[in-house]
Every structure is written in structure tokens, then in C-alpha cells.
Design a protein around this motif. Structure first.
Motif, PDB file in Angstrom:
ATOM      1  N   THR A   1     -35.706 -19.329 -23.461  1.00  0.00           N
ATOM      2  CA  THR A   1     -36.420 -19.755 -22.263  1.00  0.00           C
ATOM      3  C   THR A   1     -35.945 -21.162 -21.949  1.00  0.00           C
ATOM      4  OG1 THR A   1     -38.287 -20.832 -23.343  1.00  0.00           O
ATOM      5  CG2 THR A   1     -38.423 -18.433 -23.065  1.00  0.00           C
ATOM      6  N   THR A   2     -36.430 -21.694 -20.851  1.00  0.00           N
ATOM      7  CA  THR A   2     -36.021 -23.057 -20.491  1.00  0.00           C
ATOM      8  C   THR A   2     -36.610 -24.090 -21.429  1.00  0.00           C
ATOM      9  OG1 THR A   2     -37.865 -23.134 -18.940  1.00  0.00           O
ATOM     10  CG2 THR A   2     -35.694 -22.498 -18.064  1.00  0.00           C
ATOM     11  N   ARG A   3     -37.710 -23.718 -22.102  1.00  0.00           N
ATOM     12  CA  ARG A   3     -38.366 -24.691 -22.982  1.00  0.00           C
ATOM     13  C   ARG A   3     -38.184 -24.385 -24.467  1.00  0.00           C
ATOM     14  NH1 ARG A   3     -42.348 -24.122 -18.925  1.00  0.00           N
ATOM     15  NH2 ARG A   3     -42.700 -26.038 -17.745  1.00  0.00           N
ATOM     16  N   ARG A   4     -38.055 -23.129 -24.814  1.00  0.00           N
ATOM     17  CA  ARG A   4     -38.081 -22.800 -26.240  1.00  0.00           C
ATOM     18  C   ARG A   4     -37.314 -21.515 -26.507  1.00  0.00           C
ATOM     19  NH1 ARG A   4     -40.618 -24.573 -30.605  1.00  0.00           N
ATOM     20  NH2 ARG A   4     -41.227 -23.138 -32.273  1.00  0.00           N
ATOM     21  N   ILE A   5     -36.912 -21.338 -27.741  1.00  0.00           N
ATOM     22  CA  ILE A   5     -36.273 -20.100 -28.156  1.00  0.00           C
ATOM     23  C   ILE A   5     -37.164 -19.432 -29.206  1.00  0.00           C
ATOM     24  CG2 ILE A   5     -33.903 -20.856 -27.684  1.00  0.00           C
ATOM     25  CD1 ILE A   5     -33.580 -21.534 -30.588  1.00  0.00           C
ATOM     26  N   GLY A   6     -37.101 -18.123 -29.291  1.00  0.00           N
ATOM     27  CA  GLY A   6     -37.900 -17.383 -30.261  1.00  0.00           C
ATOM     28  C   GLY A   6     -37.136 -16.187 -30.784  1.00  0.00           C
ATOM     29  N   LEU A   7     -37.570 -15.663 -31.915  1.00  0.00           N
ATOM     30  CA  LEU A   7     -36.888 -14.542 -32.554  1.00  0.00           C
ATOM     31  C   LEU A   7     -37.226 -13.221 -31.872  1.00  0.00           C
ATOM     32  CD1 LEU A   7     -37.531 -15.548 -36.268  1.00  0.00           C
ATOM     33  CD2 LEU A   7     -35.273 -15.370 -35.189  1.00  0.00           C
TER      34      LEU A   7
END
Length: 327
Positions: free
Chosen positions: A73-79
């Protein structure tokens, strides 16, 4: 708004068999750090890379595996679901790798581990007195010493070093001299009281002589002497012959005759008054003990510790080391 990046199946590259490549390992490190921190920027900071480099490394790993590991995402990454499973495996693998590196660092930065040494049978008289102090200084080194007169193959038989005397065959081994030795004619005070002392080598004809039979030739070894800067050998009549130098020494101490042995063999008996040396003006240095070992870019600290300890305790010779080639 959440945006996702998906790798189409047509872009995926099938994972090859065998161990992962260096690029794959780099990608795994980048992936784990990014997943842990939730940010390419934070992962890059931890790895000393730019956020862009971390992101590209993870993308190459995803392309190779043919599966999406991270949601961006523009703010964060996730698994992703697949990423979470892969993350657990990668984290364990990288932890094992780090542990292996630490163990290897410890084994190569301090003297520890097994050390195999081969030495001639007579070498026990030189080496054994040095072992107690060596064990106290280096308790993590396991010494395995073979005392034998056979010619070992240091490389094929897995020895770390060998100690040898005499003329050495052509070799690419490194060598360091340890100690000089020479012959000494000895007898017990009891023997001399009953038979007198020889004044010259020629006087040996009238004495009982204890001879050592060489295991190499099967014949009694000659007694070597020096005169006017040259050496000569004689073969005195033997009243006793042994194929074991310790037996020769014991018989001499018992007063059964004179013997000619390497000086270090008789050292303690001479110092203790059990034997006396004669014909000293006619004897000199005969040979040198040397330690030989294969050259290596990463010499094990345990081998260096042994070489330096033995050389310093035996002493008396220059501490140079050379790549040995016989003349």
C-alpha cells in the motif's frame, strides 16, 4: 485506497532444484526484514540499502517463486497468506545460517577443535613434556598425536601437521625447524666404575656396546662422530641389539654397556645422574626436527597455536618458516 501488486503466472519463473542462489538468499533477507518492519524504508535502513533496492530484491524473489509474498500500500506492506508461510520458513533458515556463521567464527577466531599430528616414535621424548602446558593454555583443542616411524601422507590421511627428521622429499608443504639434535655416547656410573671410560672412538673396541636396529633398514645404526670438520661412522661390536630406543636406554642405565643415542633421548637420565656422556669432543649436531603443514589462506588458529608453542619451548633455532623444497 489499497492497491495490490500481483505477478501474473506468465511472468513467473519456475524455481530450479538444488540450493538457492546468492540472489535468492539476498531476496529472502530483504523479504524477512521488510515483513518484520512493515516498510521497505525501514528494511533498507537496517540492511544499508535504499528502499528501492529492497523492493526490487523482493520483487525478483516473487518473480522467481511465481507467487506474491507481500501486499503493498502507499503507507505499509503486509504478508499475503503464502508470504506468511514462506516468512516463517525463511526466518528459521536465516536464523540457522546466522548460528552457523557464529559457530564458524568462534572456531576460526580462537584455538579450538581437533588437531591431528604425526611424529616419529622418538618424538614422544620431545613432545610429551610440552603437552601439559599446551593443554592448560588451550583447553578447547583436542590433541590427537600419532607416534610412528611410518611415512604418513599428510593430505590423504587428514593430518594437520607432521614432524620429521632427516632429508625430506620434494614437497609443497610449509616447514619450520624446531630443534637440533646429535648423537651422544652414554654409560652408567656403575659401568664406568668397572670398565673405565673410552677416550677416543677407537677405544670402543674394548667395551660392551648396545646397538639400535633401524626399523627402516633392519640393520644396527652406525655410531657417528666428528673429527677435523668432517664426520665418520663406526660399527662397534654389539653385545646387545634392540629395535626399540627405550630398550637401549634402559639397558644402558642398567649398566649393561655403552650406547649411542640422540641427545634428547638421554637428557633426563643425564640430568638425573643415572648416565654420563663420554667422547663429547668427538660428537656434534646431526639433524633437525621440523614441523611441516599444508599452506592455506585461512590457517586454523589451533594449528598456529601448536606450532608456536612447540617451537618456542624447544627453542634454539631461528623461527623462520619456508615453503620446503628438497635440494
Amino acid at each position: 485506497m489499497m492497491t495490490h501488486m500481483t505477478i501474473a503466472p506468465s511472468q513467473a519463473h519456475p524455481a530450479p532444484g538444488g540450493p538457492p542462489s546468492t540472489e535468492s538468499l539476498s531476496g529472502m533477507v530483504a523479504f524477512v526484514r521488510a515483513a518484520e518492519s512493515g516498510s521497505f524504508v525501514a528494511a533498507g535502513r537496517a540492511l544499508g540499502l535504499s528502499a528501492s533496492a529492497v523492493g526490487k530484491s523482493v520483487m525478483r524473489l516473487e518473480a522467481k517463486l511465481g507467487v506474491q509474498l507481500l501486499n503493498r500500500t502507499t503507507r505499509r506492506i503486509g504478508l499475503t497468506h503464502e508470504g506468511a508461510r514462506f516468512f516463517a520458513r525463511c526466518k528459521r533458515m536465516l536464523a540457522d545460517l546466522e548460528e552457523a556463521e557464529n559457530e564458524l567464527f568462534q572456531s576460526t577466531s580462537s584455538p579450538r577443535g581437533r588437531l591431528r599430528i604425526a611424529a616419529p616414535s622418538l618424538g614422544s621424548r620431545l613432545l610429551l613434556p610440552l603437552v601439559p602446558e599446551f593443554r592448560r593454555r588451550y583447553p578447547d583443542i583436542e590433541l590427537d598425536i600419532e607416534f610412528s616411524d611410518r611415512m604418513v601422507d599428510i593430505t590423504q590421511e587428514g593430518y594437520d601437521a607432521v614432524i620429521r627428521t632427516g632429508r625430506l622429499a620434494d614437497s609443497q608443504l610449509l616447514a619450520r625447524p624446531l630443534a637440533q639434535y646429535g648423537p651422544v655416547v652414554i654409560g652408567s656410573p656403575t659401568y664406568f666404575a668397572g670398565h673405565g671410560e673410552p677416550a677416543t672412538p677407537a677405544d670402543l673396541e674394548g667395551h660392551s656396546c648396545i646397538r639400535f636396529r633401524s626399523p627402516a633398514s633392519g640393520r644396527p645404526e652406525p655410531w657417528r662422530f666428528s673429527r677435523d670438520d668432517h664426520t665418520f661412522a663406526i660399527d662397534p661390536h654389539a653385545t646387545l641389539t634392540f629395535n626399540d630406543m627405550e630398550a637401549v636406554l634402559a639397558a644402558c642405565i642398567s649398566g649393561l654397556g655403552l650406547a649411542c643415542v640422540p641427545d634428547f633421548i638421554a637428557k633426563s637420565a643425564l640430568e638425573g645422574g643415572m648416565l654420563r656422556a663420554v667422547l663429547g669432543a668427538h660428537t656434534g649436531t646431526e639433524g633437525v626436527f621440523q614441523i611441516l603443514w599444508p599452506p592455506s589462506r585461512h590457517e586454523a588458529p589451533r594449528l598456529r597455536a601448536f606450532i608456536d608453542h612447540v617451537a618456542s619451548r624447544l627453542g634454539g633455532l631461528p623461527s623462520h618458516e619456508v615453503r620446503f623444497r628438497a635440494a
